[in-house]
Structure formats: C-alpha cells, structure tokens
Design an enzyme around this catalytic site. Structure first.
Site, PDB file in Angstrom:
ATOM      1  N   ARG A 173       0.985  -1.265  -0.087  1.00 40.67           N
ATOM      2  CA  ARG A 173       0.147   0.014   0.071  1.00 40.67           C
ATOM      3  C   ARG A 173       0.730   1.269   0.017  1.00 40.67           C
ATOM      4  O   ARG A 173       0.518   2.236  -0.683  1.00 40.67           O
ATOM      5  CB  ARG A 173      -0.842   0.031   1.264  1.00 40.67           C
TER       6      ARG A 173
ATOM      7  N   GLU B  66     -19.100   3.691  -0.294  1.00 42.13           N
ATOM      8  CA  GLU B  66     -18.035   3.017  -1.244  1.00 42.13           C
ATOM      9  C   GLU B  66     -18.878   2.623  -2.615  1.00 42.13           C
ATOM     10  O   GLU B  66     -18.593   2.711  -3.701  1.00 42.13           O
ATOM     11  CB  GLU B  66     -17.568   1.852  -0.751  1.00 42.13           C
TER      12      GLU B  66
ATOM     13  N   PHE C 182     -14.232  -3.449   1.386  1.00 43.91           N
ATOM     14  CA  PHE C 182     -15.557  -2.688   1.063  1.00 43.91           C
ATOM     15  C   PHE C 182     -15.558  -2.265  -0.532  1.00 43.91           C
ATOM     16  O   PHE C 182     -16.281  -2.140  -1.353  1.00 43.91           O
ATOM     17  CB  PHE C 182     -15.283  -1.086   1.719  1.00 43.91           C
TER      18      PHE C 182
ATOM     19  N   ASP D   3      -7.352  -5.829  13.378  1.00 44.63           N
ATOM     20  CA  ASP D   3      -8.871  -5.218  13.092  1.00 44.63           C
ATOM     21  C   ASP D   3      -9.930  -6.614  12.866  1.00 44.63           C
ATOM     22  O   ASP D   3     -11.144  -6.516  13.232  1.00 44.63           O
ATOM     23  CB  ASP D   3      -9.031  -4.385  11.786  1.00 44.63           C
TER      24      ASP D   3
ATOM     25  N   ARG E 175      -1.614  -4.292   4.076  1.00 44.30           N
ATOM     26  CA  ARG E 175      -1.198  -3.355   5.049  1.00 44.30           C
ATOM     27  C   ARG E 175       0.253  -3.761   5.604  1.00 44.30           C
ATOM     28  O   ARG E 175       0.702  -2.794   6.248  1.00 44.30           O
ATOM     29  CB  ARG E 175      -2.435  -3.704   6.272  1.00 44.30           C
TER      30      ARG E 175
END
Lengths: 315, 280
Positions: free
Chosen positions: A10, A58, A83, A117, A167
């Site tokens: 990313r 989104e 998303f 998460d 990530r």
C-alpha cells in the site's frame, strides 16, 4: 534474492500514484475516508485539486469513479478490499465492469494480514469476486517494486483493473530492474519435481519453501503470478508438463482465488495434482499479522508440506 | 412557451410513446408504465435543452443524460431514434437477441446512451461523477439524470445526493419521475420516500416541484436549474405512470409487462388519435 528491505505494498501504491500524477494530469484519485490508511493521502498532499474524498460511501465511490472515467479521466478509486470488492461489488460489476470504463481500483488491507482489526476487515474473497467480472484485470503484487509496476501498468491499460495491496510491510523480492507485464507470470526459480505458483506476500514464502525443499531433496519451481486475471495459461501448462504437480499459494480463500484459477486451467489442459495453500473456508480473527499468517497456514513451512504431498500424488 | 413549440414537443412525445409501445409489444417484455411517464420530459430535454449531435454522439462537449431508472430504456431509445441517433424502425428489435437495443441502456452498443444503467441507484452516482468531471475540466456541458421515485429507496441515491450537494454541482439536474407506483404497489404500500423535495433540500439541493406533463412547467423548472449557480437541482416531477394509454394510466400492473395484440392495437389507436389531433 530476498533482501532486508521491507515495505507494505500500500505504501508503494501511494508513492506510485504521486509519480503517476506528476506525469499525467488526467489521473484522478478517489478515496472513501481512508486516505491515511490506503496511502492515497500522499497523492492528496501532492495534488489536492485532483484528489476527491467521497466519504464513507463505497457504492457512490465506484459510481462517481465511473462517471469521471466516462468524461475522459483515468480514475484510481481506493478503499479497503473488504469494501471496494465486497460492499461495492455490484457497483464495480455494473458501473465499471459492464461499461469497461477506465477505473483502477486500488484495494488495500487485503487478506488476513490486516491483523488486529479482525475478520470484519480481513477480506479473503476479493480475488474470487473480482475475477468473476468479465474483462476485469486482477493484480496482486508480491512486494513494493511489483506494486509500483502494477500501478503504472494499470494506468496504461485501457479498462478496469483491480489491484490488491496489503497493510503489512513485506520483504522485497525483486530489484529495481524488474519488468512487469499484465497477464505474464514469471519463473523465479527453476525446479523439476513440483511447481509452487504463488501470488502476493506468499511469493517470498514460496521462495523460502523451495529452499527448504531443496535441502530435503525436492526440486521446486517457483512461479510468481501477480496477474490473477487474465491468468498466464502458458506458464501453468508448461509447469504442469515439466514438473507434474503444482501447489498454489495465496493470502486469500482457497475458494475461487489463485487456487481456483490455476486448477481451472490445469484440469482442462494437463491434469496433474494441484494442492492449494490459502485461507481455508473460515473467517479470520484478531491478532498480530505475522502470527495470524502462521496460524492460518500462510507460510513457507505449510507450502513445503503441501509441495511434498503434491509430489506424492504424482502417478 | 410558444404554442407551436409546445405542439411540436407534444407530437414528439406522442411518437415516443408509440415507440415505447412498439418496442415492448414486439419484445413481449419490458417496462411500459415508467417509460410512458417520462416521454414528455425526454421530448423537452432532447428537443430544447440538451446540446447533442446524432452524427457525433460521443462529442466531448455534449450534454449528458443518465437514465438512472434504466428500465425506462424504451422511452430513451424512442427519443434517441426520433432525434436521428438510429433508425426508428429498430425500436421494434428491442430486447431481441440479435439487436443492439438491450433491455436496459448500454453505452457501448446504443448511440446516444451516455451511461449503462439498469441497477437502480447507480446511474445517479455516475451522473455526479460526470458533473464533477465537467467542473474539473472547466467544461460547460450539463448532466441530467432521470430517477424513479421507487429508486429513491436505494441508499446509494442519498450517498450521491450528499456528495453532489457538498460539491455544489450546479451543472447537475436530477429529474425524479414521481408516478407514485412501483412493482409491488403504491409508494405508501411499499416504502414511501416522501417528502421527496424536502429530502433533496436537506442534502443542499435546489428543488422544483412540477407537473411532469406540463411543458410550460417543465421549461420553467429547467430554467430554474440553469439559474441556480451554487447547487444541483432536483426536479420532482409529478407524473402519471402509463401516461397516454388509457388502460395503463395509474395501473400498477403495467410496470413490467407487455400488451397483447389487442391491447397493443388499442394503445396505438389511442396514440394515433392523439397524434392526429395534435397535427390537425
């Protein structure tokens, strides 16, 4: 081959967007309130007038991206994979895929390595979803070098592209001279007993697995498959013919992703054993990313184990 | 509006309604009710308001129209055919396997279609993107979107409305075809979106409420949209579903079914009579 440098794909995405923005004023970047995390914030800082934040919406993100592309812009639309590919699947399918508009979806935080998460954000279904859309190009880079190359290739490509970024900071696999072409896999290591076809952060694990296997007397070919769609049939058929068994390795569900794409080709051409390493048919959970990768079997040890099983299955 | 202009628009709208009937009758499928309710506004848009060129349908400076209620494709196709984008005779090929006239609008196959639509709620987002694109490029074209009232039940419409209001997309006009009927019944029976204009105002839109079959009202509404320089405009248009065909008017059953031969002939005879009266 692997160096000490570690970088999240990313991060490379954000940097590549800035580079692209300097070269082409038709580039627009859209985000849905995740610019700091997806790293499109770098582009926002460099080109505020060409960055649009649609907020936490989104579905509208994908529709606005389509409308902007219809007026001649090259649009990068970003959110988390969950998303972008999940929530907005039908908008991507109908407003971007069916129209074949010039929208490049930069989906970050894909896979289990989202980490803490937890399952609600760990998208292990996006490759399966995106590759089911006719005409969609699906790219899953292994490191920062390849991620940058994917972004530039996507900008050049006429039509929709789904790019999958992570990530987690991952080891660099390639060097600065690396050449990337959409639809082309690459043999990273030659071998004769089995081929490991890997994508994303599993490429580095596959190379380590091949090293382990060599010490155990098994010669493994390693193929990097950064383009999941269109899949490189030739390299798969060649690998099946030369090594007689394949193992796929991806940070994605074993259903419908790289494993699905490879078995589809192999079953119809050179039927040989194909075993799949990936997230089994389960949801993820919270935890440190690297720990989770081991828990879900997304590591070199598991690949090596599967490779030996694949060799044993050869007739 | 001058009488001659109005009459010409009425004639075009009546011919468009005949095109709708021709399409759905020959296809034995399609959506006549919500197509007939927007023929008047399409007549006005394509004949008076929009800068489009049938010989150059992809001209970059053209005005855009996104039929967000894509199931009203038969009306859009009829208007485009009457404007010369493709032969009127082709309307009879609607929904056929060898035809380019898809059941819902397709921008790649049908000249004059600016966005592929059909899945409700998505067209308005694309129209918002186009309007934003025009602003970013400092281009002067306008973007029109036509939505159904039932379509307002889609959450994406309000995502798009919030964004358009915040970005002051004054070059965007959304027309809400408020015929008060959807597949499962009346708005109230299903999930009424009322009050519609107040909702758009709350999202920082300029709003106008009109009778969607009154050309003077239509003209003043679009003039008001043009005059508003700091907001997108929503024209909430009260219409009659099935307008122009007596047995289809305000009848929920004609949302998505085609007339049989007898019904088709009756509809065409009514529309021919209306046309003869207008042309007399």
């Amino acid at each position: 081959m692997a160096e000490a440098i570690k970088c999240a794909t990313r991060e490379a995405y954000g940097k590549a967007l800035v580079e692209l923005g300097e070269q082409n004023d038709k580039i627009l970047v859209l985000d849905a309130d995740l610019a700091a995390a997806t790293k499109t914030g770098m582009f926002k800082k460099a080109f505020p007038e060409r960055f649009i934040d649609v907020g936490i919406a989104e579905s509208n993100l994908m529709g606005v991206a389509a409308g902007l592309a219809a007026t001649g812009h090259i649009v990068f639309a970003s959110s988390f994979a969950m998303f972008a590919a999940g929530r907005a699947f039908e908008q991507v399918r109908n407003s971007i895929g069916y129209t074949h508009l010039n929208v490049k979806i930069g989906a970050t935080h894909a896979g289990i390595s989202v980490g803490e998460d937890g399952a609600s954000h760990q998208c292990c279904e996006d490759i399966a979803l995106m590759r089911s859309i006719p005409g969609m190009v699906v790219l899953n880079p292994a490191d920062d070098i390849e991620a940058r190359a994917c972004v530039f290739a996507a900008a050049e490509h006429d039509g929709p592209v789904y790019m999958r970024f992570g990530r987690l900071a991952v080891p660099r696999v390639f060097d600065e001279n690396y050449k990337f072409e959409i639809g082309k896999g690459a043999v990273l290591r030659e071998g004769t007993d089995v081929t490991i076809v890997a994508t994303g952060l599993m490429v580095n694990e596959a190379l380590m697995a091949a090293e382990t296997l060599q010490n155990e007397g098994v010669s493994a070919r390693v193929v990097n498959m950064a383009t999941i769609k269109p899949i490189d049939r030739d390299i798969l058929i060649d690998s099946a013919k030369k090594t007689g068994a394949l193992v796929t390795a991806e940070e994605h569900s074993v259903l419908g992703g790289l494993g699905g794409a490879v078995t589809e080709v192999i079953c119809e051409t050179v039927p040989v054993p194909v075993l799949r390493v990936g997230v089994e048919d389960v949801f993820g959970k919270s935890g440190p990313a690297v720990e989770l990768l081991h828990i879900y079997g997304l590591d070199a040890a598991h690949i090596a184990e599967k490779a030996k099983q694949a060799v044993a299955l050869k007739g | 509006m001058e009488q001659a202009t109005k009459k010409a628009l009425q004639i075009f709208a009546t011919k468009a309604r005949m095109g709708v009937l021709d399409g759905v009758y020959h296809a034995k499928a399609g959506h006549p009710g919500g197509s007939l309710s927007i023929c008047d506004v399409l007549s006005y848009l394509y004949n008076i308001r929009m800068h489009v060129d049938p010989k150059n349908p992809k001209a970059s400076d053209r005005d855009r129209l996104v039929l967000s209620k894509g199931h009203a494709a038969p009306a859009l196709y009829a208007a485009l055919a009457l404007k010369g984008f493709f032969p009127v005779e082709d309307l009879k090929t609607l929904r056929k396997a060898d035809s380019y006239l898809q059941g819902h609008p397709n921008m790649d196959k049908v000249p004059g279609v600016d966005m592929s639509t059909g899945s409700l709620g998505q067209g308005i987002s694309a129209a918002v993107g186009m309007a934003l694109g025009a602003k970013l490029d400092k281009a002067g074209y306008r973007v029109y979107a036509i939505l159904g009232d039932g379509e307002l039940q889609e959450g994406q419409v309000w995502e798009a409305a919030m964004f358009a209001g915040n970005h002051k997309l004054s070059n965007l006009t959304a027309v809400i075809d408020n015929n008060n009927l959807q597949i499962d019944g009346t708005m109230d029976e299903v999930n009424a979106p009322y009050p519609i204009a107040e909702k758009f105002r709350a999202f920082n839109w300029n709003t106008v409420e009109i009778d969607g079959h009154d050309f003077d009202a239509i003209e003043s509404a679009f003039a008001a949209a043009d005059a508003c320089k700091d907001k997108p405009t929503a024209i909430v248009m009260k219409t009659i579903k099935g307008k122009g065909v007596s047995y289809m008017e305000n009848a929920v059953g004609w949302h998505g079914s085609a007339p049989n031969t007898e019904q088709y002939e009756q509809a065409m005879s009514e529309l021919n009579a209306a046309l003869a009266e207008l042309e007399a």
